[in-house]
Design a protein around this motif. Structure first.
Motif, PDB file in Angstrom:
ATOM      1  N   ASN A   1       7.064  -1.840  -2.786  1.00 44.00           N
ATOM      2  CA  ASN A   1       6.235  -2.580  -2.516  1.00 44.00           C
ATOM      3  C   ASN A   1       4.985  -1.878  -1.765  1.00 44.00           C
ATOM      4  O   ASN A   1       4.251  -2.236  -0.866  1.00 44.00           O
ATOM      5  N   VAL A   2       4.843  -0.779  -2.162  1.00 41.81           N
ATOM      6  CA  VAL A   2       3.560   0.118  -1.897  1.00 41.81           C
ATOM      7  C   VAL A   2       2.965   0.454  -3.151  1.00 41.81           C
ATOM      8  O   VAL A   2       3.442   0.647  -4.115  1.00 41.81           O
TER       9      VAL A   2
ATOM     10  N   ASP B   1       0.694  -0.789   2.054  1.00 36.94           N
ATOM     11  CA  ASP B   1       1.721  -1.566   2.108  1.00 36.94           C
ATOM     12  C   ASP B   1       1.200  -3.116   1.557  1.00 36.94           C
ATOM     13  O   ASP B   1       0.338  -3.438   1.943  1.00 36.94           O
TER      14      ASP B   1
ATOM     15  N   ARG C   1      -1.557   5.442   0.872  1.00 35.68           N
ATOM     16  CA  ARG C   1      -0.831   4.277   0.415  1.00 35.68           C
ATOM     17  C   ARG C   1      -1.131   3.120   1.060  1.00 35.68           C
ATOM     18  O   ARG C   1      -1.696   3.229   2.173  1.00 35.68           O
TER      19      ARG C   1
END
Lengths: 629, 291
Positions: A603-604, A619, A617
């Motif tokens: 999900n990243v 989300d 990163r």
């Protein structure tokens, strides 16, 4: 006062200067007569022999006239500090050496033939100075030798003893510094500025000498030597400490440091990457933590091969000879050990450089290619050998690869079926890339089969071009006669090639398979395209025209597709569903330098720019940005 | 009169040999101080410590009231030094040495240097290595004097000089230097030379100054006494101040310091038939003190 001392020192050392001028004149004459070999010989003698010896001679005679004429009584009764006398004498005598260098440099510049000859002069100096240097290092070493000899010259009146003691001490300290650097090396520090220790040694001697002169009775040899030794020892210890701090600065691992990513791989949702200084590291996006896997891997260079819980990497053993050994460790950093040992003369791998390596799918075996040169008559030829062995060191086999001259062979894949390797043979010249081939080597039979010719090898062809089933590889191919490129699918089992798509030259770049292997996304310049393997259909999926090349990836569960694209001058992360319908567009609030790479984890998304400190990163649900480093 | 140089509690050893033990000395401005001592007593060592050539083990030296620290050479701009053997850089010519030396002294007087060169008949173009010992000594003198020092230290400089030069130096040059107000510390083992020159006398023996006094007062206080007795010389002549005693039959020669009425009275109690009191030469004074 300085001027008078300057003139005095020059007068006393005019012989050495004259000899140097004489030698340089001989070199010039030889150069003008176009006797290249003699010019080179003469230059080598001048640089390698005369300069260091002249420096030692000059230095060891630093206080010779004061001793010889007993004139030290006269000199030290003058109203001038002894430290100042030391410095004035040192600078004056050093200037003799520097003028010799300057004249030599000017001669080189004026005589282009000589300059060209000297460009080829390639001599390895001791490892304390690291790799091969330009000719300027021939200046540094004589200056260091001179400083050491000059520092010792006030201790004793016999110049020849000072001369030889200087040689002994200088070479002894060089030996100690090399071993000390190895000591640091073995403890996990990458040593960059090797020369600093030698310079600090010279300075230590200089300061010890100044202090001895300032504090001692010049007539008492024993006390002078004792005092000098005590000062020098203390200063040498301080030099070691300073050098240690200097060399190791920034190398004490901290997860909040910045890293330069040379190579990376995603494995089981974790991001493995290689930093120039810290070696192989692991970023766990769940824990949001970076850890260094193993200190030994700090010396790794180039890429690494990660499969089935193991990592194979190259570790530099000697910067000077540029020797490297193949190592293996677990993906948690434990169990690091060498697979091959190339340092000993009786080793099979002695003087062989490993250039490419790969693990089998189960990580039980490793294959690697070494290169070494051999004499064939008067010529030297490069031999490339393919080795394979169990990772416990047993069952070592080898075969020499049939690789054309000016070509290199690189392993790209070890399929899980059969017992064969896929490698690329490509020209080492970028201009001749289209002559590259894909070959398959049967490891049991030792036979080689060309699967593809005329492929184009983009620099990151290792990534994303392997089908998740590991049965297919995808390549760009280029025809000689036409300005066309095609995307080709190579079936590793059947060895059949299928041309998927053909397009204009230089337009095809970067390909990524979907996690289920049903599709491959690739860029065509500023456009994003998909090839569906089942439907055998290619279509453009980018809905807008982007301003420049883009990055993209699937998330590891295959549910989303992420596209990094510039829109209206701003980089944006476009999130699509599995049908390439836009779900959302996330603005990227950070300026990245250079090319941006995007990797999708579950999900990243990880965004990485070129250079240091550009690893973020985001989300994909919450759109929260976090800097990794 | 102010003191230009003061040495307090000076100690110096070379290995196990202690050369100077608790040595004390002071020089008055404008005077000539004669420092006498046998060879190896430490005269040169003392001078080298004053000149900052070798370090002090213990003690203090003050120049014009300021403590001299080893390797703090500012005071040396006012101090001229003529060592026992003038040694310079042999390859230099005399002129080159003058030029080299002048850079150290702000008060260097080139005109005076030239005058001295002419006076001593030295050719400035000659290389120092080609000079005789005597010529080097003369050169040393010039090097020291041309800087117009306030304190001139001479460490046995005349031992290599020829007679005319020595005469000129001792009788003429010294006087000229004194007239300029320069203080002189003259160390020598050629004792007889110092007579008539020095104002103050110091005798160095066993690491200490065993005598330090105004020379005229020394001459008045140090006496040679010749005694003659009827019969043998009385045993155990115990009078304060006897430096030396030599007995020969019924005769006894004494060196006495300090000579005063009390000593005279004490000697008279011995009832000598004859008592002659004479002054000593400097040489005799020196011998009597160091015997």
């Amino acid at each position: 006062m300085f001027a008078k001392i300057f003139i005095k020192e020059w007068r006393e050392n005019i012989t050495i200067f004259s000899l140097a001028v004489l030698m340089m004149t001989a070199t010039v004459i030889l150069s003008l007569t176009s006797k290249e070999e003699m010019t080179l010989y003469s230059s080598e003698m001048f640089l390698l022999l005369f300069l260091p010896l002249a420096a030692l001679l000059l230095g060891s005679g630093g206080f010779y006239t004061e001793f010889k004429d007993n004139a030290w009584v006269y000199l030290f009764s003058r109203p001038v500090k002894k430290e100042l006398l030391w410095i004035f004498k040192y600078v004056s005598q050093l200037s003799v050496l520097l003028v010799i260098f300057v004249i030599f440099y000017l001669v080189r510049r004026i005589l282009p033939g000589l300059d060209k000859i000297l460009q080829d002069l390639d001599i390895n100096y001791p490892e304390a100075f690291g790799e091969r240097f330009s000719i300027s290092v021939y200046v540094v070493i004589p200056i260091i030798a001179f400083t050491i000899a000059f520092s010792l010259s006030l201790l004793y009146d016999k110049q020849f003893i000072i001369f030889f003691v200087s040689i002994l001490l200088g070479t002894g300290l060089l030996y100690i510094s090399q071993n000390y650097l190895y000591f640091l090396w073995e403890r996990g520090f990458r040593v960059r500025s090797e020369g600093i220790l030698s310079v600090l040694f010279a300075l230590s001697f200089a300061f010890a000498s100044i202090l001895t002169l300032a504090k001692s009775d010049f007539s008492q040899v024993g006390k002078k030597i004792f005092r000098f030794s005590a000062y020098a020892l203390i200063l040498l210890i301080i030099s070691f400490l300073i050098s240690t701090v200097w060399v190791t600065r920034g190398q004490i691992f901290s997860s909040s440091s910045s890293f330069s990513i040379w190579h990376y791989q995603v494995h089981q949702g974790k991001f493995y990457f290689q930093d120039f200084r810290q070696g192989i590291l692991l970023y766990d996006p769940d824990q949001e933590k970076i850890q260094r896997l193993n200190r030994k891997s700090r010396f790794s260079f180039g890429s690494f091969s990660l499969r089935a819980g193991k990592i194979v990497f190259l570790q530099i053993r000697s910067m000077r000879q540029w020797t490297q050994d193949l190592w293996i460790m677990n993906t948690d950093g434990t169990g690091a050990r060498p697979l091959v040992e190339s340092s000993k003369e009786d080793s099979l791998f002695y003087k062989k450089r490993t250039r490419s390596f790969i693990l089998s799918h189960d990580a039980d075996r490793v294959a690697f290619i070494t290169t070494h040169s051999e004499k064939e008559g008067e010529k030297s030829v490069w031999i490339q050998t393919l080795w394979q062995m169990n990772t416990d060191g047993t069952r070592l086999k080898s075969q020499i690869l049939d690789v054309p001259e000016s070509h290199g062979a690189d392993l790209i894949f070890w399929p899980s079926f059969g017992n064969s390797l896929v490698l690329v043979v490509h020209s080492v010249s970028l201009a001749r890339q289209k002559s590259s081939q894909v070959r398959m080597i049967d490891l049991d039979e030792g036979t080689s089969q060309v699967l593809l010719k005329n492929i184009v090898v983009p620099h990151f062809w290792r990534f994303g071009h392997l089908h998740p089933s590991q049965e297919y590889l995808i390549f760009r191919m280029r025809e000689d006669e036409e300005n066309k490129e095609s995307l080709a699918l190579l079936n590793l089992k059947t060895k059949e090639t299928t041309e998927l798509f053909s397009a204009d030259l230089l337009k095809l770049w970067s390909g990524k398979w979907s996690p289920d292997g049903s599709k491959i996304a690739f860029s065509r310049g500023r456009e994003l395209w998909i090839y569906d393997l089942e439907e055998k259909k290619v279509e453009k999926i980018s809905q807008r025209n982007y301003e420049y090349e883009i990055g993209f990836d699937w998330t590891s569960d295959g549910q989303k597709f992420i596209l990094l694209a510039p829109i209206d001058g701003e980089n944006q992360l476009i999130v699509m569903d599995s049908n390439f319908q836009e779900i959302k567009s996330i603005k990227i609030p950070i300026q990245f330098m250079g090319t941006i790479t995007v990797r999708g984890l579950e999900n990243v998304a990880i965004l990485k720019g070129t250079g240091k400190g550009r690893f973020w990163r985001v989300d994909l649900e919450t759109e929260e940005w976090k800097k990794v480093f | 009169m102010a003191e230009i140089l003061q040495v307090n509690n000076l100690f110096k050893s070379f290995g196990r040999k202690q050369v100077l033990k608790d040595f004390n000395m002071s020089l008055e401005e404008g005077k000539v101080y004669g420092l006498l001592g046998k060879n190896g007593e430490g005269k040169t060592t003392l001078i080298r410590m004053v000149m900052g050539i070798i370090p002090i083990d213990k003690g203090k030296i003050h120049y014009k009231g300021k403590k001299i620290k080893f390797n703090h050479p500012c005071y040396k701009k006012e101090v001229g030094y003529i060592p026992e053997e003038s040694i310079f850089f042999g390859w230099m010519t005399i002129n080159e040495l003058m030029s080299f030396n002048s850079s150290f002294y702000p008060k260097w007087n080139a005109h005076k240097a030239k005058e001295y060169l002419d006076r001593f008949d030295l050719d400035g173009k000659i290389r120092i290595k080609n000079l005789s010992r005597g010529m080097k000594l003369k050169l040393g003198l010039i090097v020291a004097l041309a800087a117009e020092p306030e304190l001139l230290i001479l460490d046995d400089p005349t031992s290599g000089m020829d007679v005319p030069t020595r005469h000129d130096f001792l009788k003429g040059l010294i006087q000229e230097i004194l007239e300029q107000g320069t203080t002189i510390l003259f160390s020598s083992h050629l004792v007889h030379e110092l007579e008539g020159i020095i104002d103050h006398l110091g005798i160095l023996h066993s690491g200490k100054l065993i005598l330090e006094e105004n020379f005229e007062q020394v001459k008045n206080k140090v006496k040679k006494v010749h005694l003659v007795f009827d019969g043998s010389v009385p045993e155990g002549i115990d009078i304060e101040g006897i430096l030396t005693k030599q007995t020969d039959g019924n005769k006894c020669d004494l060196g006495i310091y300090p000579w005063n009425d009390e000593v005279k009275t004490n000697l008279e109690t011995l009832h000598p038939t004859k008592m002659d009191v004479e002054s000593m030469t400097l040489e005799e004074i020196f011998v009597h003190f160091v015997s």
